[in-house]
Design an enzyme around this catalytic site. Sequence first.
Site, PDB file in Angstrom:
ATOM      1  N   CYS A 129       0.821  -1.217   0.000  1.00 48.31           N
ATOM      2  CA  CYS A 129       0.000   0.000   0.000  1.00 48.31           C
ATOM      3  C   CYS A 129       0.850   1.260   0.000  1.00 48.31           C
ATOM      4  O   CYS A 129       0.324   2.360  -0.177  1.00 48.31           O
ATOM      5  CB  CYS A 129      -0.925  -0.006   1.211  1.00 48.31           C
ATOM      6  SG  CYS A 129      -1.831  -1.540   1.386  1.00 48.31           S
ATOM      7  N   HIS A 276      -2.914   6.646   3.813  1.00 47.32           N
ATOM      8  CA  HIS A 276      -3.440   5.458   3.149  1.00 47.32           C
ATOM      9  C   HIS A 276      -4.763   5.089   3.815  1.00 47.32           C
ATOM     10  O   HIS A 276      -4.873   5.061   5.032  1.00 47.32           O
ATOM     11  CB  HIS A 276      -2.433   4.307   3.267  1.00 47.32           C
ATOM     12  CG  HIS A 276      -3.008   2.990   2.892  1.00 47.32           C
ATOM     13  ND1 HIS A 276      -3.767   2.828   1.751  1.00 47.32           N
ATOM     14  CD2 HIS A 276      -2.975   1.780   3.501  1.00 47.32           C
ATOM     15  CE1 HIS A 276      -4.163   1.575   1.676  1.00 47.32           C
ATOM     16  NE2 HIS A 276      -3.700   0.915   2.725  1.00 47.32           N
ATOM     17  N   ASN A 306     -10.369  -0.054   1.082  1.00 48.38           N
ATOM     18  CA  ASN A 306      -8.911   0.009   0.970  1.00 48.38           C
ATOM     19  C   ASN A 306      -8.499  -0.382  -0.450  1.00 48.38           C
ATOM     20  O   ASN A 306      -8.649  -1.531  -0.833  1.00 48.38           O
ATOM     21  CB  ASN A 306      -8.305  -0.955   2.003  1.00 48.38           C
ATOM     22  CG  ASN A 306      -6.785  -1.005   1.945  1.00 48.38           C
ATOM     23  OD1 ASN A 306      -6.167  -0.473   1.028  1.00 48.38           O
ATOM     24  ND2 ASN A 306      -6.194  -1.656   2.928  1.00 48.38           N
TER      25      ASN A 306
HETATM   26  N1  ACO Z   1     -18.134  -9.183  10.117  1.00 49.48           N
HETATM   27  C1  ACO Z   1     -18.529  -9.571  11.342  1.00 49.48           C
HETATM   28  N2  ACO Z   1     -17.688 -10.063  12.252  1.00 49.48           N
HETATM   29  C2  ACO Z   1     -16.378 -10.124  11.925  1.00 49.48           C
HETATM   30  C3  ACO Z   1     -15.902  -9.728  10.667  1.00 49.48           C
HETATM   31  C4  ACO Z   1     -16.843  -9.250   9.744  1.00 49.48           C
HETATM   32  N3  ACO Z   1     -16.494  -8.827   8.506  1.00 49.48           N
HETATM   33  N4  ACO Z   1     -14.571  -9.925  10.629  1.00 49.48           N
HETATM   34  C5  ACO Z   1     -14.212 -10.405  11.823  1.00 49.48           C
HETATM   35  N5  ACO Z   1     -15.301 -10.546  12.611  1.00 49.48           N
HETATM   36  C6  ACO Z   1     -15.393 -11.051  13.981  1.00 49.48           C
HETATM   37  C7  ACO Z   1     -14.282 -12.004  14.301  1.00 49.48           C
HETATM   38  O1  ACO Z   1     -14.597 -13.316  13.873  1.00 49.48           O
HETATM   39  C8  ACO Z   1     -14.233 -11.885  15.797  1.00 49.48           C
HETATM   40  O2  ACO Z   1     -15.267 -12.667  16.349  1.00 49.48           O
HETATM   41  P1  ACO Z   1     -15.021 -13.528  17.693  1.00 49.48           P
HETATM   42  O3  ACO Z   1     -14.667 -12.511  18.749  1.00 49.48           O
HETATM   43  O4  ACO Z   1     -16.345 -14.188  17.891  1.00 49.48           O
HETATM   44  O5  ACO Z   1     -13.881 -14.443  17.354  1.00 49.48           O
HETATM   45  C9  ACO Z   1     -14.568 -10.422  16.062  1.00 49.48           C
HETATM   46  O6  ACO Z   1     -15.237  -9.967  14.869  1.00 49.48           O
HETATM   47  C10 ACO Z   1     -13.385  -9.568  16.312  1.00 49.48           C
HETATM   48  O7  ACO Z   1     -12.405  -9.846  15.325  1.00 49.48           O
HETATM   49  P2  ACO Z   1     -11.043  -9.092  15.257  1.00 49.48           P
HETATM   50  O8  ACO Z   1     -10.244  -9.616  14.121  1.00 49.48           O
HETATM   51  O9  ACO Z   1     -10.423  -9.080  16.617  1.00 49.48           O
HETATM   52  O10 ACO Z   1     -11.580  -7.631  14.925  1.00 49.48           O
HETATM   53  P3  ACO Z   1     -10.784  -6.286  14.984  1.00 49.48           P
HETATM   54  O11 ACO Z   1     -11.477  -5.366  15.878  1.00 49.48           O
HETATM   55  O12 ACO Z   1      -9.313  -6.511  15.189  1.00 49.48           O
HETATM   56  O13 ACO Z   1     -10.969  -5.754  13.511  1.00 49.48           O
HETATM   57  C11 ACO Z   1      -9.810  -5.574  11.423  1.00 49.48           C
HETATM   58  C12 ACO Z   1     -10.470  -6.492  12.408  1.00 49.48           C
HETATM   59  C13 ACO Z   1     -10.843  -4.565  10.938  1.00 49.48           C
HETATM   60  C14 ACO Z   1      -9.281  -6.353  10.248  1.00 49.48           C
HETATM   61  C15 ACO Z   1      -8.661  -4.831  12.158  1.00 49.48           C
HETATM   62  O14 ACO Z   1      -7.808  -5.750  12.796  1.00 49.48           O
HETATM   63  C16 ACO Z   1      -7.852  -4.002  11.244  1.00 49.48           C
HETATM   64  O15 ACO Z   1      -8.326  -3.014  10.700  1.00 49.48           O
HETATM   65  N6  ACO Z   1      -6.586  -4.334  11.086  1.00 49.48           N
HETATM   66  C17 ACO Z   1      -5.717  -3.566  10.215  1.00 49.48           C
HETATM   67  C18 ACO Z   1      -5.610  -4.292   9.010  1.00 49.48           C
HETATM   68  C19 ACO Z   1      -5.823  -3.466   7.807  1.00 49.48           C
HETATM   69  O16 ACO Z   1      -6.206  -2.325   7.806  1.00 49.48           O
HETATM   70  N7  ACO Z   1      -5.546  -4.103   6.727  1.00 49.48           N
HETATM   71  C20 ACO Z   1      -5.758  -3.519   5.502  1.00 49.48           C
HETATM   72  C21 ACO Z   1      -4.752  -4.045   4.571  1.00 49.48           C
HETATM   73  S1  ACO Z   1      -3.213  -3.769   5.096  1.00 49.48           S
HETATM   74  C22 ACO Z   1      -2.810  -2.312   4.610  1.00 49.48           C
HETATM   75  O17 ACO Z   1      -3.480  -1.671   3.867  1.00 49.48           O
HETATM   76  C23 ACO Z   1      -1.605  -1.852   5.199  1.00 49.48           C
END
Ligand code: ACO
Length: 349
Positions: A129, A276, A306
């Site tokens: 990214c 980003h 994204n």
């Molecule tokens: N819908 C509903 N529930 C979901 C979803 C979804 N799409 N995705 C995950 N969950 C659930 C999980 O299963 C979990 O359930 P559980 O507690 O019963 O096991 C719960 O939600 C929490 O999951 P987490 O993964 O802990 O959620 P988090 O709050 O960390 O959010 C996310 C996840 C949004 C991916 C976050 O970690 C994040 O933004 N990380 C940064 C990654 C990023 O931005 N990547 C983009 C690409 S990389 C880049 O561009 C640099």
Amino acid sequence: MAIEIIGTGRAVPSRRVSNDDLAARIDTSDEWIRSHTGIGNRHIADDHTATSDLALEAAKNALAMAAGFSGGSGSEEWNRVVAEAAQSIDVIILGTATPDYVGTPSTACIVQHKLGAKQALAMDISAGCTGFVYGLEVATGLLSLGRGRKRALVIGAELLSRVIDWEDRGTCVLFGDGAGAVVLEVNDAPSEGPERRGLVRSMLWADGSGSESLLFRRGGSRNPFKPGETIEKGICVEMNGQEVYNFAVKAVTDTANALMQADGIGVDDITWIIPHQANARIVQAAARRLKMPAEKIYLNIEEYANTSAASIPIALDELNRNGKIKKGDLILTIGFGGGLTYGGNIIVW
Ligand code: ACO
């Protein structure tokens, strides 16, 4: 001598997929996606479109602006102006994690050919990214060498919908397709002092120790597909969301602080921060640490999700075409992504 942006452009597929559309197919909800990421929609390309197609359209829009063409796109006159402007391009740098082909040819070469940019060198940058932010600095370096190169096209383009596991709700809700581009030109404006213009500073870093946090595991030389092998999934992105989240908040904060310190500027001197667009929460957490007013940070993630290397040039083009940037404004771009890579640019408009 300054290196200024003289044209911006973007290309986003017309097909818009809302959170509710996804919730009809997988176990997720609009409420979860919005509250965890700030994403409301994403734009997804049709099956016949490749990354170079979006890149080409964004590049043409940027070239038309660079040539001062103000009419609508697609007319005979527009095509003539774009083709002529393409002749003046010496360098094409394209940041992408989703090239048309694995290895070679580069997506930049495909764009170079379709533009008819006969005198341009062309190459892709693989910096996740951060590809566009890296690309601006590489292009600036090439233009600064003084070897007769005067103009560069820097593009960020992605078709992330092709590398998504649509069954994995942890990743598939996050990404969208799109491309953005800028035309850089060497001119006689000052690059230092109160009247300075253009790309005045970049700081770039990498931390390969985090390479496994975000990767396409299959298909490369480490884990090639083997003849006769039955595969259940194509090449798809795997991500440790929590690790990337923690890295990203620190990357945005550290990059903004380092750029401000190196340049001797403070929060008040900045007109726009264009981060980003990975997750609104990442940006908001970093803004709190930086004591940065929210209204200085441009966010369009609600509409596009994204788009990786494309997200910053798409945002820049939106701001520019909406008349929200004026001469002398100071813009900080901040990228972070797979590699892991991070960094930013200071642009004085
Ligand atoms: N819908 C509903 N529930 C979901 C979803 C979804 N799409 N995705 C995950 N969950 C659930 C999980 O299963 C979990 O359930 P559980 O507690 O019963 O096991 C719960 O939600 C929490 O999951 P987490 O993964 O802990 O959620 P988090 O709050 O960390 O959010 C996310 C996840 C949004 C991916 C976050 O970690 C994040 O933004 N990380 C940064 C990654 C990023 O931005 N990547 C983009 C690409 S990389 C880049 O561009 C640099």
